[in-house]
Design a protein around this motif. Sequence first.
Motif, PDB file in Angstrom:
ATOM      1  N   GLY A  37       1.474   4.094  -3.078  1.00 27.91           N
ATOM      2  CA  GLY A  37       0.965   5.432  -2.803  1.00 27.91           C
ATOM      3  C   GLY A  37      -0.482   5.468  -2.364  1.00 27.91           C
ATOM      4  O   GLY A  37      -1.163   6.472  -2.553  1.00 27.91           O
ATOM      5  N   VAL A  38      -0.954   4.404  -1.750  1.00 27.43           N
ATOM      6  CA  VAL A  38      -2.337   4.360  -1.275  1.00 27.43           C
ATOM      7  C   VAL A  38      -2.468   5.246  -0.040  1.00 27.43           C
ATOM      8  O   VAL A  38      -1.618   5.225   0.847  1.00 27.43           O
ATOM      9  CB  VAL A  38      -2.739   2.903  -0.923  1.00 27.43           C
ATOM     10  CG1 VAL A  38      -4.081   2.847  -0.247  1.00 27.43           C
ATOM     11  CG2 VAL A  38      -2.710   2.042  -2.164  1.00 27.43           C
ATOM     12  N   ASP A  39      -3.527   6.019   0.018  1.00 24.31           N
ATOM     13  CA  ASP A  39      -3.808   6.839   1.192  1.00 24.31           C
ATOM     14  C   ASP A  39      -4.372   5.929   2.270  1.00 24.31           C
ATOM     15  O   ASP A  39      -5.489   5.419   2.156  1.00 24.31           O
ATOM     16  CB  ASP A  39      -4.812   7.941   0.838  1.00 24.31           C
ATOM     17  CG  ASP A  39      -5.141   8.833   2.017  1.00 24.31           C
ATOM     18  OD1 ASP A  39      -4.547   8.652   3.111  1.00 24.31           O
ATOM     19  OD2 ASP A  39      -5.993   9.718   1.855  1.00 24.31           O
ATOM     20  N   LEU A  40      -3.600   5.705   3.328  1.00 29.75           N
ATOM     21  CA  LEU A  40      -4.006   4.760   4.372  1.00 29.75           C
ATOM     22  C   LEU A  40      -5.147   5.272   5.237  1.00 29.75           C
ATOM     23  O   LEU A  40      -5.752   4.522   5.982  1.00 29.75           O
ATOM     24  CB  LEU A  40      -2.800   4.409   5.250  1.00 29.75           C
ATOM     25  CG  LEU A  40      -1.651   3.714   4.526  1.00 29.75           C
ATOM     26  CD1 LEU A  40      -0.499   3.476   5.484  1.00 29.75           C
ATOM     27  CD2 LEU A  40      -2.107   2.409   3.905  1.00 29.75           C
ATOM     28  N   HIS A  41      -5.453   6.548   5.125  1.00 28.71           N
ATOM     29  CA  HIS A  41      -6.527   7.122   5.935  1.00 28.71           C
ATOM     30  C   HIS A  41      -7.697   7.584   5.066  1.00 28.71           C
ATOM     31  O   HIS A  41      -8.416   8.495   5.425  1.00 28.71           O
ATOM     32  CB  HIS A  41      -5.989   8.281   6.780  1.00 28.71           C
ATOM     33  CG  HIS A  41      -4.852   7.878   7.655  1.00 28.71           C
ATOM     34  ND1 HIS A  41      -5.013   7.066   8.750  1.00 28.71           N
ATOM     35  CD2 HIS A  41      -3.524   8.130   7.577  1.00 28.71           C
ATOM     36  CE1 HIS A  41      -3.848   6.850   9.321  1.00 28.71           C
ATOM     37  NE2 HIS A  41      -2.922   7.484   8.628  1.00 28.71           N
ATOM     38  N   CYS A  42      -7.865   6.938   3.927  1.00 29.43           N
ATOM     39  CA  CYS A  42      -8.934   7.342   3.015  1.00 29.43           C
ATOM     40  C   CYS A  42     -10.293   6.943   3.593  1.00 29.43           C
ATOM     41  O   CYS A  42     -10.408   5.983   4.350  1.00 29.43           O
ATOM     42  CB  CYS A  42      -8.731   6.726   1.625  1.00 29.43           C
ATOM     43  SG  CYS A  42      -8.866   4.942   1.584  1.00 29.43           S
ATOM     44  N   GLN A  60       0.836  -1.204   0.000  1.00 27.70           N
ATOM     45  CA  GLN A  60       0.000   0.000   0.000  1.00 27.70           C
ATOM     46  C   GLN A  60       0.872   1.255   0.000  1.00 27.70           C
ATOM     47  O   GLN A  60       0.610   2.207  -0.742  1.00 27.70           O
ATOM     48  CB  GLN A  60      -0.924   0.011   1.214  1.00 27.70           C
ATOM     49  CG  GLN A  60      -2.033  -1.015   1.140  1.00 27.70           C
ATOM     50  CD  GLN A  60      -2.898  -0.998   2.370  1.00 27.70           C
ATOM     51  OE1 GLN A  60      -3.402   0.047   2.748  1.00 27.70           O
ATOM     52  NE2 GLN A  60      -3.057  -2.150   2.999  1.00 27.70           N
ATOM     53  N   LEU A  61       1.906   1.261   0.819  1.00 23.81           N
ATOM     54  CA  LEU A  61       2.812   2.420   0.881  1.00 23.81           C
ATOM     55  C   LEU A  61       3.581   2.600  -0.419  1.00 23.81           C
ATOM     56  O   LEU A  61       3.725   3.715  -0.922  1.00 23.81           O
ATOM     57  CB  LEU A  61       3.780   2.268   2.056  1.00 23.81           C
ATOM     58  CG  LEU A  61       3.151   2.351   3.444  1.00 23.81           C
ATOM     59  CD1 LEU A  61       4.161   1.968   4.516  1.00 23.81           C
ATOM     60  CD2 LEU A  61       2.590   3.738   3.693  1.00 23.81           C
ATOM     61  N   LYS A  85     -11.528   3.254   3.270  1.00 20.42           N
ATOM     62  CA  LYS A  85     -10.965   2.258   4.182  1.00 20.42           C
ATOM     63  C   LYS A  85     -11.749   2.256   5.495  1.00 20.42           C
ATOM     64  O   LYS A  85     -12.023   1.207   6.070  1.00 20.42           O
ATOM     65  CB  LYS A  85      -9.485   2.535   4.422  1.00 20.42           C
ATOM     66  CG  LYS A  85      -8.785   1.412   5.099  1.00 20.42           C
ATOM     67  CD  LYS A  85      -7.296   1.522   4.973  1.00 20.42           C
ATOM     68  CE  LYS A  85      -6.671   0.257   5.501  1.00 20.42           C
ATOM     69  NZ  LYS A  85      -5.315   0.097   5.123  1.00 20.42           N
TER      70      LYS A  85
END
Length: 109
Positions: free
Chosen positions: A37-42, A33-34, A45
Motif C-alpha cells: 500500500g505504498v503511495d508511489l507518487h509520494c 510497494q503495491l 519518492k
Amino acid sequence: MMMVMMMMTMMSLLLQELVRRGIPQPFRGLAWQLLCGVDLHCPEKTTYSSYLKKTSAFEKTISRDITRTFPSHELFKDKDGVGQESLFNVMKVLRFVLCFESNRWFLYR
C-alpha cells in the motif's frame, strides 16, 4: 453485494497464490510497494529521486567504502552489483539529508 465479496475473496486468493509462486525479479520492488500500500507518487519518492541526480563530493569515498561494507554478504559481494548500487544510492542521498556536528547526526531542515 455478496457477489462482489466473493469475487474479491477469489482475487485475493489468486494473488496470494501468485505471490507464493514468486514475483519475477524485475517486478519485485514495484509489486511489494503495491502489496504494502505504498503511495508511489509520494513527495518523499520525488525528493529521493532529485537527490540521486545531484553530484556529491563524497561519491568516490562512498564508492570505495561500499566494497568494504559486508564483503561476504550475498547482496553486497558483487562489485558494482545491484546490492552495492542500491547501498551507494541510499548513502549518497543520506549525505544530502543528514549532517554530523558535535558527534551527533542531524537532519537538514
